[in-house]
Design an enzyme around this catalytic site. Structure first.
Site, short mmCIF file in Angstrom:
data_model
loop_
_atom_site.label_atom_id
_atom_site.label_comp_id
_atom_site.label_asym_id
_atom_site.label_seq_id
_atom_site.Cartn_x
_atom_site.Cartn_y
_atom_site.Cartn_z
N HIS A 30 59.63 56.50 -15.50
CA HIS A 30 60.08 55.34 -14.71
C HIS A 30 61.38 54.79 -15.27
O HIS A 30 61.73 55.05 -16.43
CB HIS A 30 59.03 54.22 -14.73
N HIS A 31 62.05 53.96 -14.45
CA HIS A 31 63.29 53.30 -14.84
C HIS A 31 63.09 52.42 -16.08
O HIS A 31 61.97 51.97 -16.37
CB HIS A 31 63.78 52.43 -13.68
N GLY B 287 50.59 44.01 -5.50
CA GLY B 287 51.19 45.28 -5.91
C GLY B 287 51.56 45.28 -7.38
O GLY B 287 51.90 46.31 -7.94
N ASN C 130 49.54 51.46 -7.11
CA ASN C 130 50.53 52.31 -6.45
C ASN C 130 50.22 52.34 -4.96
O ASN C 130 49.18 52.87 -4.54
CB ASN C 130 50.49 53.72 -7.04
N PHE C 131 51.11 51.76 -4.16
CA PHE C 131 50.88 51.67 -2.72
C PHE C 131 51.44 52.86 -1.94
O PHE C 131 51.45 52.84 -0.72
CB PHE C 131 51.45 50.35 -2.17
N LYS D 286 61.06 48.90 -16.25
CA LYS D 286 59.60 48.78 -16.07
C LYS D 286 59.00 48.07 -17.28
O LYS D 286 59.30 48.39 -18.42
CB LYS D 286 58.98 50.16 -15.88
N THR E 48 51.45 45.42 -11.34
CA THR E 48 50.63 46.20 -12.26
C THR E 48 50.50 45.46 -13.59
O THR E 48 51.21 44.47 -13.83
CB THR E 48 51.24 47.60 -12.51
N GLY F 187 50.59 51.92 -14.16
CA GLY F 187 49.25 51.70 -13.59
C GLY F 187 48.73 52.98 -12.94
O GLY F 187 47.54 53.29 -13.01
N THR F 188 49.62 53.75 -12.33
CA THR F 188 49.21 54.99 -11.66
C THR F 188 48.77 56.04 -12.69
O THR F 188 47.76 56.73 -12.49
CB THR F 188 50.38 55.54 -10.83
#
Ligand SMILES: NC(=O)c1ccc[n+]([C@@H]2O[C@H](COP(=O)([O-])OP(=O)(O)OC[C@H]3O[C@@H](n4cnc5c(N)ncnc54)[C@H](OP(=O)(O)O)[C@@H]3O)[C@@H](O)[C@H]2O)c1
Length: 250
Positions: A135-136, A75, A102-103, A139, A77, A145-146
């Site tokens: 994002h937070h 998972g 991204n799962f 990161k 990235t 990655g998404t």
């Protein structure tokens, strides 16, 4: 299923929560400081390993999975540059690895719809497109990655007539053949991705916002359930329909 966790940060803990709720047990946790002999032991005792650690750790984690013949879910990235080499290594060794930046199952559907929507409208005159991700602050890679996956799928759908640009140039206008990818780092935001389309008479926004980390963990656990007993190097999006149809024998 006995799951070995690689990385016990925000995502590792979410995977533990979701996996336990689905009736799995945690065989052990591999942390940064875990010694090699303990890593080996936990991998051998696991039916699958789920890696939410760091990009730098991916090659060693793949080697561990291949050595112990343990299916591995990645998972993490930010390791795109090594992906081709890892794929060849896994295929040559007959190993089993499945990865995704991204799962979230909802994000995979969002990506399909976003690309289709943008590709249709950008054939019309006067339409422009941009992407944004939020994002937070913790990161460690940007763009996410998404966002990079969405940009690359969009470029492909547009036959590379427009290519993603990050960061936006500070000293000249953005050429028409480029589209902007915006990055925001804010507080504890789990992950938001937005497609924006601007036309002569209309504005369209399509946004996915994660409500917690559990959606990513859920997809990773479902992927692990599917991967056990298979060999190959898989991308989550390519086998999502099979994962969703898969009923684990408990
Ligand atoms: N695919 C998805 O759906 C998805 C969703 C969310 C996040 N992610 C990605 O998943 C990764 C982890 O995210 P996160 O938010 O959980 O990060 P995090 O809270 O920083 O957790 C990462 C953990 O990995 C540990 N670690 C570092 N090197 C290690 C090693 N060699 N072996 C074992 N553990 C190691 C770190 O330990 P220390 O504290 O000692 O450094 C930390 O506990 C990132 O790459 C992120 O982008 C992916």
């Amino acid at each position: 299923m006995r799951i070995g966790l690689i990385g016990y940060g925000r995502m590792g803990q979410a995977v533990e929560r979701v996996a336990t709720a689905r009736g799995h047990t945690i065989a052990g946790v591999l942390r940064r400081e875990t010694p090699p002999e303990v890593r080996l032991q936990i991998a051998q005792q696991s039916d699958a390993l789920i890696d939410f650690s760091l990009a730098d750790a991916v090659p060693a984690n793949v080697a561990l999975a291949l050595q112990t013949r343990t299916p591995l879910i990645i998972g993490v990235t930010g390791w795109d540059a090594q992906r081709e080499a890892v794929a060849q290594q896994v295929q040559a060794a007959g190993g089993s690895v499945l990865y995704a930046p991204n799962f979230s199952i909802a994000v995979q559907v969002f990506l399909q719809q976003a690309v289709s929507l943008a590709a249709q409208l950008l054939t019309l005159e006067g339409w422009d497109v941009a992407l944004e991700e939020i994002h937070h602050r913790g990161k460690s890679d940007a763009p996410s990655g998404t966002a990079r996956a969405l940009a690359s799928r969009l470029q492909h759908a547009l036959n590379h007539t427009r290519v993603a640009q990050y960061p936006v140039p500070a000293d000249h206008r953005l050429p028409d053949a480029q589209f902007a990818v915006g990055v925001v780092r804010l507080g504890s935001e789990f992950g938001t991705h937005r497609l924006m389309l601007d036309g002569p008479y209309d504005w369209i926004e399509l946004t996915h916002r994660a409500k917690s980390r559990d959606g990513f963990a859920y997809g990773a656990v479902r992927a692990a359930e599917w991967l056990v007993g298979r060999t190959g190097f898989y991308h989550f999006a390519e086998v999502l329909h099979e994962i969703l149809a898969h009923k684990e024998e408990r």
